[in-house]
Scaffold this active site. Structure first.
Site, PDB file in Angstrom:
ATOM      1  CG  HIS A 216      10.949  -3.146   0.012  1.00 27.74           C
ATOM      2  ND1 HIS A 216       9.914  -3.173  -0.897  1.00 27.74           N
ATOM      3  CD2 HIS A 216      10.413  -2.704   1.167  1.00 27.74           C
ATOM      4  CE1 HIS A 216       8.804  -2.772  -0.316  1.00 27.74           C
ATOM      5  NE2 HIS A 216       9.079  -2.487   0.940  1.00 27.74           N
TER       6      HIS A 216
ATOM      7  CG  ASP B 188       1.602  -9.429  -0.897  1.00 27.41           C
ATOM      8  OD1 ASP B 188       1.561  -9.386   0.352  1.00 27.41           O
ATOM      9  OD2 ASP B 188       1.758  -8.419  -1.602  1.00 27.41           O
TER      10      ASP B 188
ATOM     11  NE  ARG C  81      -1.081  -7.126   6.129  1.00 28.25           N
ATOM     12  CZ  ARG C  81       0.078  -6.676   5.616  1.00 28.25           C
ATOM     13  NH1 ARG C  81       0.506  -7.139   4.456  1.00 28.25           N
ATOM     14  NH2 ARG C  81       0.788  -5.772   6.242  1.00 28.25           N
TER      15      ARG C  81
ATOM     16  CB  SER D  55       3.452  -8.267   2.627  1.00 31.89           C
ATOM     17  OG  SER D  55       3.155  -7.447   1.543  1.00 31.89           O
TER      18      SER D  55
ATOM     19  CE  LYS E 246       4.852  -7.338  -2.015  1.00 36.32           C
ATOM     20  NZ  LYS E 246       3.950  -6.302  -1.616  1.00 36.32           N
TER      21      LYS E 246
HETATM   22  N1  URA Z   1       4.554  -2.865   1.580  1.00 37.11           N
HETATM   23  C1  URA Z   1       4.237  -4.131   1.199  1.00 37.11           C
HETATM   24  O1  URA Z   1       4.562  -4.570   0.107  1.00 37.11           O
HETATM   25  N2  URA Z   1       3.546  -4.876   2.077  1.00 37.11           N
HETATM   26  C2  URA Z   1       3.191  -4.446   3.300  1.00 37.11           C
HETATM   27  O2  URA Z   1       2.599  -5.186   4.045  1.00 37.11           O
HETATM   28  C3  URA Z   1       3.532  -3.130   3.662  1.00 37.11           C
HETATM   29  C4  URA Z   1       4.221  -2.358   2.776  1.00 37.11           C
END
Ligand code: URA
Length: 427
Positions: free
Chosen positions: A82, A161, A168, A183, A187
């Site tokens: 990521h 999320d 948010r 978050s 995932k």
């Molecule tokens: N990327 C994400 O998937 N979530 C966040 O909160 C910030 C960046």
């Protein structure tokens, strides 16, 4: 049994929330039984008060459990990467097929562009026909056959999320390390991974502008990943200038293909090799980073990684031979002699948006064939009139605005700037 208001009060007063309180709040929110105004209050309390490592892990697993996980099929280790996002970051397009060649599976669930940073799905959609909406069963089938997938999240992966992120965004609670950690990791963990590597960027083109903030986020992500049973490591990477030369969509696919064929800019190649090597060591495929890099270099230089990329694109309906040519271009040139001190990534990102290569509003269509080609690097000596950036533009681009952003992005002076390493270890 639980009361949302009491839970919000706990957090406001700085008391630790129990695992059951967190689970109750998130599961009820995901099924619409807790309203947005109460979730907003809790998000702001978390933003202001922070969370303990234990609470962050509990929040992350509660979020995962609002949806489904991909099933682990077969014996190959599963990994993913990521990146917190940056200009020109096309590493995912190279990393997934490169690892798949070594029988390390990559079920990459990716996102779209967010603000100035491009999105992997947008880049891949520059390839006509490429599908980013695979079902869970299509993902499993493709993993078994090809070893890598890059697709979007279905509604069933971490639905909490999707709702929370949108909330948010409009409650100024995006930049909270506990909320970002939960978050991202919810995932990624839903992919049933053995190992995960995080590319946490810092600099003017990154979500985290300072190295200290990037370090704090990386530490939280690594600690939470380990709590959840995933071997997690991180690199802190430079985003004081774009990664590689190309910034956009179709042009980034082109640069990824060059790199997959053993060429490409050295920073793109180096960062990809290091992230892949960390994963190969973490899954026990190699004993050292050096050994892993030797193996990976061979797969890039032999063309094997490119062949796997082609197979992945074909399997997802993409027609690489129809990748569109880039739009017409003009060169943006230096107005005086000197040394490039810095390139402001945020401003270059706004230039790409003005050209139409990124979004101003959610859902906006992307113009895949516009973008930037960086013709210089920080620290280069330049002379007046020398091209700094090739700008690909189309009839609908806001060309004057793009030029203005680019002119504001460059700082040219007389000192040699202190070099920033491409990547650093977290510890
Ligand atoms: N990327 C994400 O998937 N979530 C966040 O909160 C910030 C960046």
């Amino acid at each position: 049994m639980f009361n949302p208001v009491t839970i919000i009060e706990h957090k406001r007063d700085g008391l630790c929330l129990s695992k059951d309180e967190i689970r109750f709040f998130i599961s009820e929110y995901a099924r619409d039984a807790i309203p947005n105004y109460q979730m907003s209050a809790l998000a702001m309390a978390i933003y202001l008060k922070g969370m303990s490592a234990e609470e962050i892990a509990d929040l992350t697993s509660a979020m995962i459990d609002t949806g489904e996980r991909l099933q682990q099929v077969g014996n190959s280790p599963r990994v993913d990467k990521h990146s917190t996002g940056g200009l020109g970051d096309k590493v995912s397009l190279i990393l997934a097929p490169l690892l798949a060649v070594l029988d390390v599976h990559v079920p990459m669930i990716s996102g779209r562009g967010l603000g100035i940073t491009g999105g992997t799905l947008d880049k891949l959609e520059a390839i006509p026909g490429y599908r980013t909406n695979l079902s869970e069963s299509e993902i499993e089938k493709q993993l078994a056959e090809i070893g890598c997938v890059i697709t979007g999240a279905s509604e069933r992966i971490v639905p909490a999320d999707k709702r929370l992120y949108a909330l948010r965004d409009v409650t100024a609670t995006v930049p909270s390390i506990p909320l970002i950690t939960a978050s991202i990791l919810s995932k990624k963990t839903a992919e049933s991974l053995t190992a995960l590597v995080l590319d946490v960027k810092f600099g003017s083109g990154a979500f985290m502008q300072t190295e200290a903030d990037a370090r704090a986020l990386a530490a939280s992500l690594v600690c939470t990943g380990k709590h959840l049973g995933v071997k997690t490591s991180a690199l802190l990477t430079d985003m004081t200038q774009p990664l590689g030369k190309m910034v956009g969509n179709a042009n980034e696919v082109m640069e990824s293909i060059e790199t997959l064929r053993g060429k490409g800019p050295s920073d793109v190649r180096e960062l990809t090799l290091e992230l892949c090597a960390k994963l190969l060591v973490d899954v026990g495929r190699c004993g050292t980073i050096h050994e892993a890099r030797t193996l990976l270099v061979d797969k890039l230089d032999s063309g094997a990684a490119y062949e796997r990329f082609e197979a992945m694109v074909n399997a997802q309906g993409g027609r690489l031979e129809q990748l569109p040519p880039l739009a017409p271009s003009f060169d943006f040139c230096a107005t005086h002699d000197g040394i490039i001190q810095s390139m402001n990534g945020q401003r270059l990102g706004y230039a790409v948006i003005a050209l139409g290569g990124g979004r101003k509003v959610v859902g906006q269509a992307i113009d895949f064939v516009v973008g930037l080609e960086m013709l210089c690097r920080v620290g280069d000596s330049v002379t007046s009139g020398q091209p700094l950036v090739r700008v690909y533009y189309s009839a609908t681009s806001e060309r004057a605005a793009a030029e203005e952003w680019i002119s504001q992005a460059f700082q040219i002076g007389h000192e040699s700037p202190k070099p920033v390493p491409l990547f650093q270890e977290l510890n």
